[in-house]
Design a protein around this motif. Sequence first.
Motif, PDB file in Angstrom:
ATOM      1  N   LEU A 107      48.894  76.113  51.241  1.00 56.61           N
ATOM      2  CA  LEU A 107      48.047  76.463  52.365  1.00 56.61           C
ATOM      3  C   LEU A 107      47.930  75.240  53.253  1.00 56.61           C
ATOM      4  CD1 LEU A 107      45.227  78.450  50.520  1.00 56.61           C
ATOM      5  CD2 LEU A 107      47.170  79.364  51.780  1.00 56.61           C
ATOM      6  N   ALA A 108      48.354  75.381  54.506  1.00 57.78           N
ATOM      7  CA  ALA A 108      48.426  74.221  55.380  1.00 57.78           C
ATOM      8  C   ALA A 108      47.920  74.530  56.782  1.00 57.78           C
ATOM      9  CB  ALA A 108      49.864  73.716  55.457  1.00 57.78           C
ATOM     10  N   GLU A 109      47.543  73.479  57.497  1.00 60.76           N
ATOM     11  CA  GLU A 109      47.164  73.594  58.897  1.00 60.76           C
ATOM     12  C   GLU A 109      48.308  73.004  59.718  1.00 60.76           C
ATOM     13  OE1 GLU A 109      43.439  71.542  59.082  1.00 60.76           O
ATOM     14  OE2 GLU A 109      42.285  73.290  58.414  1.00 60.76           O
ATOM     15  N   PRO A 110      49.105  73.847  60.391  1.00 59.78           N
ATOM     16  CA  PRO A 110      50.273  73.363  61.124  1.00 59.78           C
ATOM     17  C   PRO A 110      49.896  72.690  62.440  1.00 59.78           C
ATOM     18  CG  PRO A 110      50.056  75.724  61.407  1.00 59.78           C
ATOM     19  CD  PRO A 110      48.992  75.318  60.423  1.00 59.78           C
ATOM     20  N   ALA A 111      50.628  71.638  62.787  1.00 65.27           N
ATOM     21  CA  ALA A 111      50.413  70.948  64.054  1.00 65.27           C
ATOM     22  C   ALA A 111      51.352  71.471  65.133  1.00 65.27           C
ATOM     23  CB  ALA A 111      50.615  69.440  63.878  1.00 65.27           C
TER      24      ALA A 111
END
Length: 212
Positions: free
Chosen positions: A84-88
């Motif tokens: 689970l990631a927060e993409p830039a």
Amino acid sequence: MNIDGVKFDEKGLIPAVVQDANTKEVLTLAYMNRESLLKSAETGETWFFSRSRNELWHKGATSGNTQKIVEMKLDCDQDAIVVLAEPAGPACHKGTVSCFEERVYGEESGLSDYEILNTLEKVIEEREKTRPEGAYTTYLFEKGVDKILKKVGEESAEVIIAAKNRDKDELKWEAADLIYHLMVLLREQELPFSEVLKVLNKRHEKKEPASE
């Protein structure tokens, strides 16, 4: 990070499904080996193993489209991992948000429930920055917080009236207006919608009811 229980395949790899931590959209499928998994945990950003180049690679190292890791989870057999990631930025090298853009089965159903909110937030952000002439959102930002608050109050009242009238068709339109104006307010206050979702998520995890 203790990876003793991770079951790598015969090539020393494990499939990693990267998912947007906020929208839950699947962004990409890549592979990790022991080293890239450890580097991902140590740096807080995704590292993978390229099967074609036979080397480690850091997502966003050249493009700037990094992925900040929120959580990593193994499946029940411990032979696959969800990141689970927060993409830039875009996850795909073709410039799309997700690598899974091409439909091979099923009918087009428009944006998913959260995608439309995410898109709306981005449109409101763009309107605030560019202030296109004649746009209603531009009008709200130029009038300021008092006008925005007034509209939130008005739309809240109209939602209440629609509900009291048991008019579902009216209610869905008024609810949509309320959500839009609320998101304009959040933008004016510089509060990302994802922060609101985090509060809801924490309440769900703790099984706490909403505040009265």
